[in-house]
Design a protein around this motif. Sequence first.
Motif, PDB file in Angstrom:
ATOM      1  N   HIS A 111       0.744  -1.437   0.038  1.00 44.64           N
ATOM      2  CA  HIS A 111       0.015   0.060  -0.109  1.00 44.64           C
ATOM      3  C   HIS A 111       0.908   1.356   0.143  1.00 44.64           C
ATOM      4  CE1 HIS A 111      -3.547  -2.315   0.495  1.00 44.64           C
ATOM      5  NE2 HIS A 111      -3.091  -3.061   1.220  1.00 44.64           N
ATOM      6  N   HIS A 114       1.318   3.611  -4.908  1.00 39.62           N
ATOM      7  CA  HIS A 114       0.317   4.482  -5.399  1.00 39.62           C
ATOM      8  C   HIS A 114       0.427   5.816  -4.651  1.00 39.62           C
ATOM      9  CE1 HIS A 114      -1.500   2.438  -1.894  1.00 39.62           C
ATOM     10  NE2 HIS A 114      -2.450   3.347  -1.754  1.00 39.62           N
ATOM     11  N   THR A 119       6.287   6.549  -9.095  1.00 37.53           N
ATOM     12  CA  THR A 119       6.121   5.350  -8.967  1.00 37.53           C
ATOM     13  C   THR A 119       7.206   4.438  -9.663  1.00 37.53           C
ATOM     14  OG1 THR A 119       3.581   5.137  -8.533  1.00 37.53           O
ATOM     15  CG2 THR A 119       4.882   3.075  -9.014  1.00 37.53           C
ATOM     16  N   THR A 140      -0.968  -2.785  -4.037  1.00 36.96           N
ATOM     17  CA  THR A 140      -1.251  -1.440  -4.334  1.00 36.96           C
ATOM     18  C   THR A 140      -2.636  -1.376  -4.904  1.00 36.96           C
ATOM     19  OG1 THR A 140       0.993  -1.590  -5.525  1.00 36.96           O
ATOM     20  CG2 THR A 140      -0.243   0.381  -5.989  1.00 36.96           C
ATOM     21  N   CYS A 142      -5.225   0.268  -6.887  1.00 31.00           N
ATOM     22  CA  CYS A 142      -5.301   0.899  -8.424  1.00 31.00           C
ATOM     23  C   CYS A 142      -6.618   1.772  -8.526  1.00 31.00           C
ATOM     24  CB  CYS A 142      -5.352  -0.271  -9.134  1.00 31.00           C
ATOM     25  SG  CYS A 142      -3.602  -1.363  -9.266  1.00 31.00           S
ATOM     26  N   ALA A 166      -2.535  10.619  -4.072  1.00 34.06           N
ATOM     27  CA  ALA A 166      -2.188   9.188  -4.485  1.00 34.06           C
ATOM     28  C   ALA A 166      -2.217   9.568  -6.007  1.00 34.06           C
ATOM     29  CB  ALA A 166      -3.213   8.284  -3.837  1.00 34.06           C
ATOM     30  N   THR A 167      -1.541   8.308  -6.515  1.00 36.03           N
ATOM     31  CA  THR A 167      -1.524   8.259  -8.090  1.00 36.03           C
ATOM     32  C   THR A 167      -2.655   7.224  -8.742  1.00 36.03           C
ATOM     33  OG1 THR A 167       0.596   8.883  -8.217  1.00 36.03           O
ATOM     34  CG2 THR A 167      -0.474   7.678 -10.142  1.00 36.03           C
ATOM     35  N   ALA A 168      -3.330   7.762  -9.499  1.00 36.99           N
ATOM     36  CA  ALA A 168      -4.464   7.057  -9.912  1.00 36.99           C
ATOM     37  C   ALA A 168      -3.959   5.729 -11.018  1.00 36.99           C
ATOM     38  CB  ALA A 168      -5.638   7.579 -10.576  1.00 36.99           C
ATOM     39  N   LEU A 169      -3.232   4.796 -10.438  1.00 33.43           N
ATOM     40  CA  LEU A 169      -2.691   3.545 -11.332  1.00 33.43           C
ATOM     41  C   LEU A 169      -3.808   2.748 -11.636  1.00 33.43           C
ATOM     42  CD1 LEU A 169       0.404   2.892  -8.823  1.00 33.43           C
ATOM     43  CD2 LEU A 169       0.606   4.062 -11.201  1.00 33.43           C
ATOM     44  N   THR A 170      -3.458   2.037 -12.848  1.00 36.30           N
ATOM     45  CA  THR A 170      -4.484   1.051 -13.080  1.00 36.30           C
ATOM     46  C   THR A 170      -3.481  -0.378 -12.912  1.00 36.30           C
ATOM     47  OG1 THR A 170      -3.740   0.984 -15.507  1.00 36.30           O
ATOM     48  CG2 THR A 170      -5.559   2.337 -14.652  1.00 36.30           C
ATOM     49  N   LEU A 174       0.410  -0.369 -13.776  1.00 36.88           N
ATOM     50  CA  LEU A 174       1.233  -0.741 -12.403  1.00 36.88           C
ATOM     51  C   LEU A 174       2.039  -1.821 -12.849  1.00 36.88           C
ATOM     52  CD1 LEU A 174       2.218  -1.036  -9.432  1.00 36.88           C
ATOM     53  CD2 LEU A 174       0.107  -2.499  -8.918  1.00 36.88           C
ATOM     54  N   SER A 197      -7.382  -3.827  -5.206  1.00 38.26           N
ATOM     55  CA  SER A 197      -6.026  -3.748  -4.565  1.00 38.26           C
ATOM     56  C   SER A 197      -5.128  -5.154  -5.169  1.00 38.26           C
ATOM     57  CB  SER A 197      -6.528  -4.368  -2.944  1.00 38.26           C
ATOM     58  OG  SER A 197      -5.299  -3.923  -2.347  1.00 38.26           O
TER      59      SER A 197
END
Length: 211
Positions: A111, A114, A119, A140, A142, A166-170, A174, A197
């Motif tokens: 955790h 993100h 990253t 992480t 997402c 936070a970064t809006a990762l997918t 990722l 997650s």
Amino acid sequence: MTNGTGTEFWDRVADRYAARPVKDVAAYDAMLADVAARLTATDRVLEIGCGTGSTALCLGPAVAEWQATDASPEMLRIARAKPAPGNVSFALSDADGAFDGAPYDAVCAFHILHLVPDTRATLARIHANLKPGGLLFSKTFCFGDMNLLMRALIPVLRARGLVPPATALTSRTLRQAIVEAGFEIETQRIFGRSRNSQYIVARKSTQDTQP
């Protein structure tokens, strides 16, 4: 759990965070069991973003050394107040400055990917500070995979101080970032009900001798 970005948020919520029970104990235990099965008694492990230290205290006794770091002084205050074996230690550091004892056999980043400012840069530093054949364990959130309504709500919650930056990762971005950092992904799965997650285990090549 925390990095330099958003440290004030985590300092402010540390006591509430520590008092909050784990939402899905079975899923958490299953993840810990998977990590434990991949570690050995001679491993030196670095954990970045350790929060209040629960994971370090669960997994640390089974390895040679567990160095747990976090950027939030308040989170570390709570972690250090817990009984810990001699091979588990806690240090104040953000994710990018936590590698003084490198190289490590494994790095745990639960955790946190993100929450860091960059990253890809953090993944590159992790890779550089692992031994050849070393493992990255990550979980992480997402945000980029959430539905449009939930994604629109996050900036509102952030403006009210209810969630950290936070970064809006997918899941796709990722995974791509981990591979581009030089890792080979061995496992990607989800524990429990949170479909966003992502738990990923990745390995540095045994042929990679870069320090």
